[in-house]
Design a protein around this motif. Structure first.
Motif, mmCIF file in Angstrom:
data_model
loop_
_atom_site.group_PDB
_atom_site.id
_atom_site.type_symbol
_atom_site.label_atom_id
_atom_site.label_comp_id
_atom_site.label_asym_id
_atom_site.label_seq_id
_atom_site.Cartn_x
_atom_site.Cartn_y
_atom_site.Cartn_z
ATOM 1 N N ARG A 524 5.172 4.488 0.070
ATOM 2 C CA ARG A 524 6.160 4.447 1.087
ATOM 3 C C ARG A 524 6.885 3.286 0.719
ATOM 4 O O ARG A 524 6.525 2.187 0.743
ATOM 5 C CB ARG A 524 5.362 4.375 2.411
ATOM 6 C CG ARG A 524 6.359 4.428 3.721
ATOM 7 C CD ARG A 524 5.709 4.311 4.799
ATOM 8 N NE ARG A 524 6.569 4.120 5.941
ATOM 9 C CZ ARG A 524 7.354 4.980 6.730
ATOM 10 N NH1 ARG A 524 7.313 6.319 6.274
ATOM 11 N NH2 ARG A 524 8.368 4.728 7.605
ATOM 12 N N ASP A 526 10.003 0.795 2.645
ATOM 13 C CA ASP A 526 10.807 0.392 3.802
ATOM 14 C C ASP A 526 11.917 -0.524 3.482
ATOM 15 O O ASP A 526 11.558 -1.852 3.251
ATOM 16 C CB ASP A 526 9.849 0.109 4.880
ATOM 17 C CG ASP A 526 8.896 1.250 5.347
ATOM 18 O OD1 ASP A 526 9.286 2.276 5.753
ATOM 19 O OD2 ASP A 526 7.823 0.940 5.384
ATOM 20 N N ASN A 545 13.776 4.663 4.793
ATOM 21 C CA ASN A 545 12.368 4.874 4.431
ATOM 22 C C ASN A 545 12.228 5.980 3.429
ATOM 23 O O ASN A 545 13.082 6.833 3.518
ATOM 24 C CB ASN A 545 11.512 5.258 5.589
ATOM 25 C CG ASN A 545 11.649 4.409 6.929
ATOM 26 O OD1 ASN A 545 11.608 3.209 6.483
ATOM 27 N ND2 ASN A 545 11.380 4.778 8.129
ATOM 28 N N ASP A 547 9.186 8.162 1.566
ATOM 29 C CA ASP A 547 8.028 8.610 1.111
ATOM 30 C C ASP A 547 7.827 9.645 -0.105
ATOM 31 O O ASP A 547 8.502 10.621 -0.027
ATOM 32 C CB ASP A 547 7.137 9.037 2.336
ATOM 33 C CG ASP A 547 7.486 8.148 3.628
ATOM 34 O OD1 ASP A 547 6.462 7.187 3.779
ATOM 35 O OD2 ASP A 547 8.496 8.078 4.293
#
Length: 763
Positions: A524, A526, A545, A547
């Protein structure tokens, strides 16, 4: 009457001839470190002038030189051994680059100091007992000397020349005289200088340098062999009396007993070569000077020796005898291995060296490769090899294993005049038995970069081992628009990247210096960023973001001499990575247009890094260094988000501490040169210069529309000039970096430590 005179004359002649024939000469060689290489010149001159050598005794360096001669090596062969570059590496605790085993090496980290300790004792067992590795030295001594003693029943009287050497028992504070046993172990014990080499045990006695208690074993020569004439070669001396303000002198006098540098009989002479070589100068130039000094000093004494030594040896006879003696030895072939740790067998070590179920027989090269693979295990602190002869003309290898302490603490980081200071700490717990395991937690901490990592590595023992690893990593980069020093205020952060990823991989060796790794990880990302320069503390940043998961294959070759600022060796790293994930981007208060975008991305990234020092001389090194990247990545929600996901070019270490958009593109090639002038062995002046050529570029227009364009425009340079002092804790340097497309192209900084970080999740 005439008959009686003829008879008496004949008897006198026979007696004189018999006396000469029975005349025995012993040679005594002192200790003295690198100055002891002068003994080679002494032996060379004696043999050249046909002066017989019937017995040899030696201490420390004298034991090394004397043992090689006693093992049947000629002075010319011994000279060739010590003048070879490998000898200097042995003395300095280095290992030939091709014998490294990178499968068991850690990923490079910013650690500068390592401390090891055990569960039951932190202080007592955390201080190091040696500062130099003897791995290379011990293996070569086994190969050169171990086979000889094993072939002659480990009896030093059965060598080419009967031999004795002296070590020191520090518990009983007395000398230990070796008359039999493993020749390589006896000599290694005799030359184990305190704190320099790891001490070994022989017959369960911990032994150190013989020079502590007897640095000139003339008494051993006299009592063990009782020769007719003794020739001593002395390059050592007793320490000066201690003074109140001389700590080294005080400690030396406490540890070392005074030696009587004299002969115990009248029939003898002492040669004292005059050399300026220091005790730890094992380079070729110093070795040649020491050998020559021994030769010259001995030639000056030949006439004096001839007064007492009438017997002459014949060069051709010695050559023939040496050939015959050496011909008795059986080539090094290992059919059996036994490993010992505190009188217990270690299955991991044994299975790493040989496959007994296949009745395997190892030759010297195979053994060497596997031996250094075992030594590379972090759980192994020390190995010592000896040989025993089997009835089938093969050898049994006995390896004494010293397990590394349970815990290791690494401390380091990067201290800089720019505000990118980073600390580093890593704690490792390691164990070894049927398998070996290593669990490590580490952290980087600082304003610019912070990270936490937990990793467990399981090493499955085999001739071709397999390494399994699982890990969890958290990374944070906090960029700010500043080339500031300590004396300038840095501007607020404009870009913050956070990563968390969890994964595992499997690694196997291709050769000792090549490894192949395959792995998969979940991640992940950010990213928090502003797309304008004029923002305030009340503004909110845009957020992206991402993922997903990534699978990769990596092929690595490494023989570089340092983990950063290398000056010799080669490096090749090829990574093939597949990335699949979901993007979510949200606008902040400073965006021109609000957005809330979701999308899926997948791409393939191929990256090749290479470095090769094609010129590697003592004072000059020249290397070729480059990088090639091909990336099929698609664009993200906006230009900045797309840019942040791209691979960056940063072969100059300090470039990793800047956000430099001009060095980010999906496809590019970069080539450069590393020019290094070594002023002294630990001081380098270096210039690293690169040409960067993008092939595909990310562009954005005034309306914020972005696109990937094939173009050869915007090629640029990157360079760095440094003066680097390679201290025992890490590099200390003064550096000027050149990034020509920046507002301030040149930036200067002082740094200590390593600019190294944990791996990125997907970049």
């Amino acid at each position: 009457m005439v008959a009686n005179k003829l008879y008496l004359t004949l008897v006198a002649f026979l007696l004189a001839t018999t006396s000469i024939a029975q005349q025995k000469v012993g040679v005594v060689l002192s200790g003295g470190g690198a100055t002891g290489l002068a003994h080679i010149g002494v032996l060379k001159a004696l043999e050249e002038k046909n002066i017989p050598i019937d017995y040899i005794t030696g201490t420390s360096a004298g034991a090394l030189v004397g043992s090689l001669y006693a093992a049947g090596y000629s002075p010319a062969e011994i000279e060739a051994i010590v003048l070879n570059e490998n000898f200097e590496m042995m003395a300095n605790g280095e290992l030939p680059s091709n014998d490294r085993f990178i499968l068991r090496e850690d990923e490079p980290h910013a650690g500068m100091v390592s401390l090891s300790f055990s569960k039951d004792s932190i202080l007592k067992r955390s201080l190091p007992t040696n500062f130099t590795s003897s791995a290379f030295l011990d293996f070569e001594m086994m190969r050169l000397l171990g086979t000889v003693s094993a072939n002659h029943n480990k009896d030093f009287d059965s060598l080419f020349v009967p031999f004795r050497c002296v070590a020191s028992d520090i518990e009983m504070k007395s000398p230990v005289i070796f008359r039999d046993g493993n020749l390589n172990a006896a000599v290694r014990a005799s030359m184990t200088y305190p704190f320099y080499f790891y001490p070994i045990r022989v017959d369960d006695i911990l032994l150190f340098d013989g020079g502590l208690y007897n640095n000139f074993p003339a008494d051993v020569m006299y009592t063990d062999f009782n020769p007719d004439f003794i020739i001593g070669s002395n390059v050592s001396y007793n320490a000066d009396p201690p003074t109140e303000d001389d700590l080294i002198g005080q400690v030396t006098n406490m540890l070392v007993s005074h030696t009587r540098f004299e002969l115990p009989c009248e029939q003898g002479i002492i040669i004292e070569p005059n050399t300026d070589v220091s005790s730890f100068a094992f380079d070729e130039k110093s070795a040649r000077a020491a050998i020559q000094s021994g030769y010259d000093a001995t030639i000056a004494y030949v006439d004096s020796i001839r007064i007492y030594v009438s017997k002459e040896s014949e060069s051709e006879n010695i050559k023939e005898q040496r050939i015959a003696f050496r011909g008795q030895a059986v080539d090094l072939k290992i059919s059996e291995v036994e490993t010992q740790f505190e009188k217990r067998n270690i299955g991991f070590a044994q299975r790493s060296l040989i496959r007994p179920r296949k009745n395997e027989v190892l030759n010297s090269k195979q053994l060497e490769k596997r031996y250094y693979r075992l030594y590379a295990a972090p759980q192994v602190d020390f190995l010592y090899p000896t040989l025993s002869k089997n009835s089938d003309s093969t050898y049994k290898l006995n390896v004494n294993v010293r397990k590394a302490r349970d815990f290791k603490l690494d401390i380091g980081g990067h201290i800089s005049s720019r505000p990118v200071n980073t600390g580093y700490a890593g704690l490792t717990f390691q164990s070894i038995g049927k398998i070996s395991t290593r669990t490590k937690v580490e952290s980087y901490f600082g304003k610019f970069y912070g990270s936490a990592k937990a990793q467990t590595v399981v090493d499955l023992p085999a001739v071709y081992p397999i390494s399994l690893s699982g890990y969890l990593v958290l990374n944070r980069w906090d960029y700010f628009r500043s080339f500031a020093t300590f004396f300038e205020e840095s501007k607020p952060s404009f870009l913050v990247q956070n990563e968390i990823y969890l994964g595992g991989n499997v690694s196997v060796p291709v050769t000792n210096t090549f490894r192949a790794t395959a792995g998969i990880r979940m991640f992940r990302l950010d990213d928090s960023y502003y797309q304008i320069e004029d923002f305030t503390s009340v503004d909110t940043a845009d957020i992206t973001n991402f993922d997903g998961y990534s699978a990769y294959f990596r092929f690595t070759h490494n023989t570089l001499n340092r983990k950063q600022f290398a000056s010799s060796g080669n490096y090749l790293d090829f990574t093939f990575r597949y990335v699949n994930g979901k993007e979510r981007s949200l606008s902040g208060s400073t965006s021109i247009l609000p957005f809330d975008i979701e999308g899926f991305h997948e791409w393939i990234n191929m990256r090749l890094d290479f470095q090769s020092f094609v010129v590697d001389q003592p004072f000059f090194h020249f290397g070729v260094h480059g990088q090639l990247v091909s990336n099929s990545q698609t664009v993200f929600a906006n230009y900045t988000a797309s840019l942040l996901a791209l691979t960056e070019f940063s072969l100059v270490p300090d470039a990793k501490t800047y956000f430099l958009p001009e060095y980010r593109s999906p496809q590019y090639a970069a080539i450069g040169a590393n020019t290094v002038f070594t002023i002294k062995k630990i001081i380098d002046l270096r210039l690293d210069a690169y040409f960067y050529q993008p092939f595909t570029q990310l562009r954005v227009d005034a309306d914020g529309k972005q696109e990937l364009v094939s173009s050869l425009e915007n090629s640029t340079l990157m360079a760095s000039a440094s003066a680097v002092f390679h201290s025992f804790i890490g590099p200390i340097r003064f550096t000027t970096n050149y990034f020509p497309m920046q507002e301030i192209p040149f930036s200067f900084q002082f740094s200590m430590g390593y600019v190294l970080f944990n791996q990125r999740a997907i970049r």
